[in-house]
Design an enzyme around this catalytic site. Sequence first.
Site, PDB file in Angstrom:
ATOM      1  CE1 TYR A  74      13.092  -0.628   3.365  1.00 33.78           C
ATOM      2  CE2 TYR A  74      15.402  -1.025   2.901  1.00 33.78           C
ATOM      3  CZ  TYR A  74      14.098  -1.419   2.828  1.00 33.78           C
ATOM      4  OH  TYR A  74      13.770  -2.615   2.228  1.00 33.78           O
ATOM      5  CB  THR A  82       7.249   8.589   9.105  1.00 34.73           C
ATOM      6  OG1 THR A  82       6.024   8.152   8.528  1.00 34.73           O
ATOM      7  CG2 THR A  82       7.695   7.550  10.126  1.00 34.73           C
ATOM      8  CE1 TYR A  97       9.850   4.559   6.419  1.00 34.54           C
ATOM      9  CE2 TYR A  97       7.554   4.831   7.081  1.00 34.54           C
ATOM     10  CZ  TYR A  97       8.753   5.371   6.654  1.00 34.54           C
ATOM     11  OH  TYR A  97       8.851   6.731   6.458  1.00 34.54           O
ATOM     12  CD1 TRP A 150       0.696   9.910   3.931  1.00 37.64           C
ATOM     13  CD2 TRP A 150      -1.061  10.535   2.705  1.00 37.64           C
ATOM     14  NE1 TRP A 150      -0.379   9.187   4.366  1.00 37.64           N
ATOM     15  CE2 TRP A 150      -1.484   9.545   3.642  1.00 37.64           C
ATOM     16  CE3 TRP A 150      -2.012  11.080   1.842  1.00 37.64           C
ATOM     17  CZ2 TRP A 150      -2.789   9.091   3.710  1.00 37.64           C
ATOM     18  CZ3 TRP A 150      -3.322  10.637   1.907  1.00 37.64           C
ATOM     19  CH2 TRP A 150      -3.702   9.645   2.829  1.00 37.64           C
TER      20      TRP A 150
END
Length: 318
Positions: A92, A132, A156, A181
């Site tokens: 997600y 991430t 997130y 990114w």
Amino acid sequence: MALLKSMSGLWSTNNYSSDIINMNILVTGANGQLGQAIRAQSHRLQNHNIVFTDVISNDMLETILLDITSEDAVRSVCKSAQINVIINCAAYTDVEKAETDFEMANLINCDAVRNLATVAKECDITLIHISTDYVYDSRKAAPYVETDEKHPINVYASTKYAGEVAIHEVGCKFILFRTAWMFSGFGSNFMKTMLRLTAEKETLNVVYDQVGTPTYAPELVSIIFKVIDEDKLDMTGEYNFTNEGSVSWYDFAVAINYLSGHNCKVNPCSSEEYGSKVIRPNYSVLDKSKVKKTFGITIPHWLISVSYTHLTLPTTER
């Protein structure tokens, strides 16, 4: 042409032809950006069998439907296909929407990851998971190493970090790549958005006070494939991976605008001026020393990969 030759030379070193035993590889989220990048290079894993799965079908892509939020569904597919490696590309990633949709974000980024890890441990599967840069605390002024403190600053990021914790708690064999990114010619990403907006608008405001490093999705695919095909799946651990260099979103947009030949005037603005509803890291550049040393790789600068991507996009998307 010189740039294309340079990139061709870089990729030519990754035409794998290993003699190791065939493995069965399950790719989740196969219709997303990273999943499509894996599909595009799947011929490089010619000695292995790849099962592409997603929760949503795509008429243009061969896909086996799999809901990874169901542990039983994951177990069934892994056992029937005798899976050896799971590459989890499902996530997600809508940072803005996650602020008001915690339940769904956590279900996919944490609970589903726990399901994959649980089945991986039961069936002696190695889980390759993608996380991430957002899990770090954004307090440093130097590139983050894997052992730096984790302090997610939005929903997130919190759900992605919870997924990392779940993997550790379950105790399966895993290789975790933190990236940032991501861009490519596939799916939705910042580069493609900027190409569209700079073609449509005369002026555009982009934040200058968030600094990180773009990741060309096929570069990430390359290291994943190297791990699998050179049988380095025993190198359990966490690894930071992006392209080289660092840049603000503003400078990234300026480069894209310039390469496209568009006449849009890209203006710098602060995060406060931009008015986002969600807090993002001011600085999230990742130190890649560990991944380069462990797997013996070199990584291109982000601008080289952006230039290459732009040159290889269909003219309708430039």
